[in-house]
Motif scaffolding. Structure first.
Motif, PDB file in Angstrom:
ATOM      1  N   ARG A  10      51.683  68.445  73.631  1.00  0.00           N
ATOM      2  CA  ARG A  10      52.751  69.422  73.405  1.00  0.00           C
ATOM      3  C   ARG A  10      52.467  70.653  74.254  1.00  0.00           C
ATOM      4  O   ARG A  10      51.393  71.246  74.164  1.00  0.00           O
ATOM      5  N   TYR A  11      53.438  71.021  75.079  1.00  0.00           N
ATOM      6  CA  TYR A  11      53.287  72.230  75.886  1.00  0.00           C
ATOM      7  C   TYR A  11      53.765  73.444  75.088  1.00  0.00           C
ATOM      8  O   TYR A  11      54.600  73.296  74.191  1.00  0.00           O
ATOM      9  N   PRO A  12      53.252  74.604  75.441  1.00  0.00           N
ATOM     10  CA  PRO A  12      53.767  75.808  74.798  1.00  0.00           C
ATOM     11  C   PRO A  12      55.286  75.848  74.978  1.00  0.00           C
ATOM     12  O   PRO A  12      55.780  75.551  76.052  1.00  0.00           O
ATOM     13  N   GLY A  14      57.031  74.027  72.863  1.00  0.00           N
ATOM     14  CA  GLY A  14      57.398  72.989  71.913  1.00  0.00           C
ATOM     15  C   GLY A  14      57.779  71.636  72.483  1.00  0.00           C
ATOM     16  O   GLY A  14      58.091  70.726  71.734  1.00  0.00           O
ATOM     17  N   ILE A  15      57.748  71.484  73.816  1.00  0.00           N
ATOM     18  CA  ILE A  15      58.092  70.169  74.383  1.00  0.00           C
ATOM     19  C   ILE A  15      56.933  69.187  74.216  1.00  0.00           C
ATOM     20  O   ILE A  15      55.805  69.499  74.585  1.00  0.00           O
ATOM     21  N   ASP A  16      57.233  68.010  73.627  1.00  0.00           N
ATOM     22  CA  ASP A  16      56.231  66.948  73.587  1.00  0.00           C
ATOM     23  C   ASP A  16      56.390  66.098  74.846  1.00  0.00           C
ATOM     24  O   ASP A  16      57.269  65.239  74.921  1.00  0.00           O
ATOM     25  N   ALA A  17      55.533  66.337  75.829  1.00  0.00           N
ATOM     26  CA  ALA A  17      55.621  65.579  77.078  1.00  0.00           C
ATOM     27  C   ALA A  17      55.146  64.145  76.875  1.00  0.00           C
ATOM     28  O   ALA A  17      55.609  63.232  77.553  1.00  0.00           O
ATOM     29  N   LEU A  18      54.202  63.952  75.934  1.00  0.00           N
ATOM     30  CA  LEU A  18      53.754  62.607  75.540  1.00  0.00           C
ATOM     31  C   LEU A  18      53.769  62.550  74.016  1.00  0.00           C
ATOM     32  O   LEU A  18      53.350  63.512  73.359  1.00  0.00           O
ATOM     33  N   GLY A  35      58.608  55.851  85.769  1.00  0.00           N
ATOM     34  CA  GLY A  35      59.433  56.683  84.897  1.00  0.00           C
ATOM     35  C   GLY A  35      60.156  57.739  85.710  1.00  0.00           C
ATOM     36  O   GLY A  35      59.681  58.137  86.773  1.00  0.00           O
ATOM     37  N   HIS A  36      61.293  58.166  85.171  1.00  0.00           N
ATOM     38  CA  HIS A  36      62.073  59.190  85.865  1.00  0.00           C
ATOM     39  C   HIS A  36      61.330  60.520  85.836  1.00  0.00           C
ATOM     40  O   HIS A  36      60.361  60.685  85.104  1.00  0.00           O
ATOM     41  N   SER A  37      61.844  61.446  86.607  1.00  0.00           N
ATOM     42  CA  SER A  37      61.302  62.791  86.601  1.00  0.00           C
ATOM     43  C   SER A  37      61.367  63.359  85.179  1.00  0.00           C
ATOM     44  O   SER A  37      62.380  63.212  84.495  1.00  0.00           O
ATOM     45  N   GLY A  38      60.262  63.919  84.733  1.00  0.00           N
ATOM     46  CA  GLY A  38      60.218  64.492  83.389  1.00  0.00           C
ATOM     47  C   GLY A  38      59.764  63.515  82.308  1.00  0.00           C
ATOM     48  O   GLY A  38      59.656  63.871  81.133  1.00  0.00           O
ATOM     49  N   ALA A  39      59.465  62.272  82.697  1.00  0.00           N
ATOM     50  CA  ALA A  39      59.081  61.239  81.718  1.00  0.00           C
ATOM     51  C   ALA A  39      57.690  61.474  81.125  1.00  0.00           C
ATOM     52  O   ALA A  39      57.382  60.979  80.043  1.00  0.00           O
ATOM     53  N   GLY A  40      56.860  62.223  81.848  1.00  0.00           N
ATOM     54  CA  GLY A  40      55.512  62.502  81.357  1.00  0.00           C
ATOM     55  C   GLY A  40      54.392  61.931  82.217  1.00  0.00           C
ATOM     56  O   GLY A  40      53.220  61.983  81.841  1.00  0.00           O
ATOM     57  N   LYS A  41      54.737  61.431  83.405  1.00  0.00           N
ATOM     58  CA  LYS A  41      53.742  60.783  84.267  1.00  0.00           C
ATOM     59  C   LYS A  41      52.627  61.755  84.690  1.00  0.00           C
ATOM     60  O   LYS A  41      51.447  61.435  84.588  1.00  0.00           O
ATOM     61  N   SER A  42      53.038  62.923  85.185  1.00  0.00           N
ATOM     62  CA  SER A  42      52.031  63.893  85.634  1.00  0.00           C
ATOM     63  C   SER A  42      51.151  64.340  84.479  1.00  0.00           C
ATOM     64  O   SER A  42      49.931  64.474  84.631  1.00  0.00           O
ATOM     65  N   THR A  43      51.776  64.540  83.340  1.00  0.00           N
ATOM     66  CA  THR A  43      51.023  64.966  82.157  1.00  0.00           C
ATOM     67  C   THR A  43      49.959  63.931  81.812  1.00  0.00           C
ATOM     68  O   THR A  43      48.795  64.267  81.574  1.00  0.00           O
ATOM     69  N   LEU A  44      50.362  62.659  81.816  1.00  0.00           N
ATOM     70  CA  LEU A  44      49.416  61.581  81.502  1.00  0.00           C
ATOM     71  C   LEU A  44      48.229  61.607  82.478  1.00  0.00           C
ATOM     72  O   LEU A  44      47.072  61.545  82.067  1.00  0.00           O
TER      73      LEU A  44
HETATM   74  P1  ADP Z   1      56.882  63.556  85.324  1.00  0.00           P
HETATM   75  O1  ADP Z   1      55.577  63.653  86.020  1.00  0.00           O
HETATM   76  O2  ADP Z   1      57.178  62.172  84.826  1.00  0.00           O
HETATM   77  O3  ADP Z   1      58.024  64.126  86.115  1.00  0.00           O
HETATM   78  P2  ADP Z   1      55.858  65.698  83.620  1.00  0.00           P
HETATM   79  O4  ADP Z   1      54.624  65.214  82.965  1.00  0.00           O
HETATM   80  O5  ADP Z   1      55.741  66.603  84.788  1.00  0.00           O
HETATM   81  O6  ADP Z   1      56.803  64.432  83.962  1.00  0.00           O
HETATM   82  O7  ADP Z   1      56.768  66.456  82.536  1.00  0.00           O
HETATM   83  C1  ADP Z   1      57.037  65.926  81.228  1.00  0.00           C
HETATM   84  C2  ADP Z   1      57.758  66.983  80.402  1.00  0.00           C
HETATM   85  O8  ADP Z   1      56.884  68.083  80.134  1.00  0.00           O
HETATM   86  C3  ADP Z   1      58.977  67.586  81.088  1.00  0.00           C
HETATM   87  O9  ADP Z   1      59.941  67.843  80.097  1.00  0.00           O
HETATM   88  C4  ADP Z   1      58.440  68.864  81.683  1.00  0.00           C
HETATM   89  O10 ADP Z   1      59.452  69.807  81.823  1.00  0.00           O
HETATM   90  C5  ADP Z   1      57.413  69.284  80.649  1.00  0.00           C
HETATM   91  N1  ADP Z   1      56.300  70.053  81.248  1.00  0.00           N
HETATM   92  C6  ADP Z   1      55.477  69.661  82.227  1.00  0.00           C
HETATM   93  N2  ADP Z   1      54.551  70.582  82.497  1.00  0.00           N
HETATM   94  C7  ADP Z   1      54.796  71.620  81.667  1.00  0.00           C
HETATM   95  C8  ADP Z   1      54.199  72.893  81.446  1.00  0.00           C
HETATM   96  N3  ADP Z   1      53.111  73.265  82.135  1.00  0.00           N
HETATM   97  N4  ADP Z   1      54.717  73.685  80.502  1.00  0.00           N
HETATM   98  C9  ADP Z   1      55.794  73.308  79.769  1.00  0.00           C
HETATM   99  N5  ADP Z   1      56.409  72.123  79.923  1.00  0.00           N
HETATM  100  C10 ADP Z   1      55.923  71.287  80.855  1.00  0.00           C
END
Ligand code: ADP
Ligand code: ADP
Length: 217
Positions: A10-12, A14-18, A35-44
């Motif tokens: 969960r990012y500050p 409130g978004i649950d990226a995963l 996964g599409h943009s915003g799916a959570g790949k980078s976060t993972l």
């Molecule tokens: P992807 O790599 O698949 O495009 P991300 O992992 O970048 O997906 O993002 C997943 C979700 O988390 C998106 O809704 C994105 O906006 C949000 N997000 C990513 N990084 C941050 C951050 N540092 N702070 C707040 N929200 C974030």
């Protein structure tokens, strides 16, 4: 080698990226992350690399629970990981060679062995004849290969790449994927994200699909 158990990030704001994500990547596997943009790949990938921590759940890498590691242990663990991330800046005030040398400088490698490793890595990615060039002279695909050389020069056991083919034409994208495959063939565990499923399908490897922080079939 990589295992997520009920991981939520969960990012500050409130978004649950995963969300309650569980999966496993075996040692020596090459797996795509789709996964599409915003799916959570980078976060993972950032959680696997120990750049960010999970909000809840367990992230295991090389049998270590990253949530329980302190700063020093975490940086030691990261020496076993190679990263090809979009925000990994190439330094344009030094040569191709010196860019690839950087990670070994940080580890404190003996200079002659380090130079040998840098040339081996440049050779692998086909940039040995450009070692003295300034990276500004390289094409987009060559700059990406430079990033890959820099990611593998310390011979990591895990290689993580975040959309490494994102800005490349199809032919160049295949060249880059072939490189990842060649590292996988010498035993490196590879996790690569992309959104081009056509490209991934050519390789016949497992695909982990993410949508809004969940696994999808
Ligand atoms: P992807 O790599 O698949 O495009 P991300 O992992 O970048 O997906 O993002 C997943 C979700 O988390 C998106 O809704 C994105 O906006 C949000 N997000 C990513 N990084 C941050 C951050 N540092 N702070 C707040 N929200 C974030
Ligand atoms: P050298 O030829 O420098 O003695 P090794 O015999 O240790 O290198 O490795 C054989 C080949 O496999 C080399 O080309 C090396 O670059 C490559 N290699 C081994 N492990 C890795 C790794 N984790 N990442 C990238 N390349 C690797």
């Amino acid at each position: 080698m990589i295992q997520f158990d009920n991981v939520t990030k969960r990012y500050p704001g409130g978004i649950d990226a995963l969300k309650n994500l569980s999966f496993k990547v075996e040692k020596g596997e090459m797996v795509f992350l789709a996964g599409h943009s915003g799916a959570g790949k980078s976060t993972l990938l950032r959680l696997v690399a120990g750049i960010d921590r999970a909000t809840s759940g367990t992230v295991l890498v090389n049998n270590q629970n990253l949530g329980k590691l302190g700063g020093t242990q975490l940086s030691f663990m990261r020496q076993h990981i190679g990263l090809v991330f979009q925000d990994h800046k190439i330094l344009f005030d030094r040569s191709v060679f010196d860019n690839v040398m950087l990670p070994l400088d940080i580890i404190g490698f003996e200079p002659r062995e380090a130079a040998k490793r840098v040339r081996a890595a440049l050779d692998k990615v086909g940039l040995l004849d450009r070692e003295k060039s300034n990276p500004i002279r390289l094409s987009g695909g060559e700059q990406q290969r430079l990033c890959i050389a820099r990611a593998v020069v310390h011979r990591p056991s895990i290689l993580l790449a975040d959309e490494p083919t994102g800005n490349l034409d199809r032919d160049y994208a295949h060249d880059i994927m072939e490189l990842f495959r060649s590292f996988n063939q010498v035993g490196v565990t590879v996790l690569v994200s992309a959104h081009d499923e056509m490209l991934m399908h050519t390789y016949g490897r497992r695909i982990i699909r993410l949508a809004q922080g969940h696994l999808t079939p």
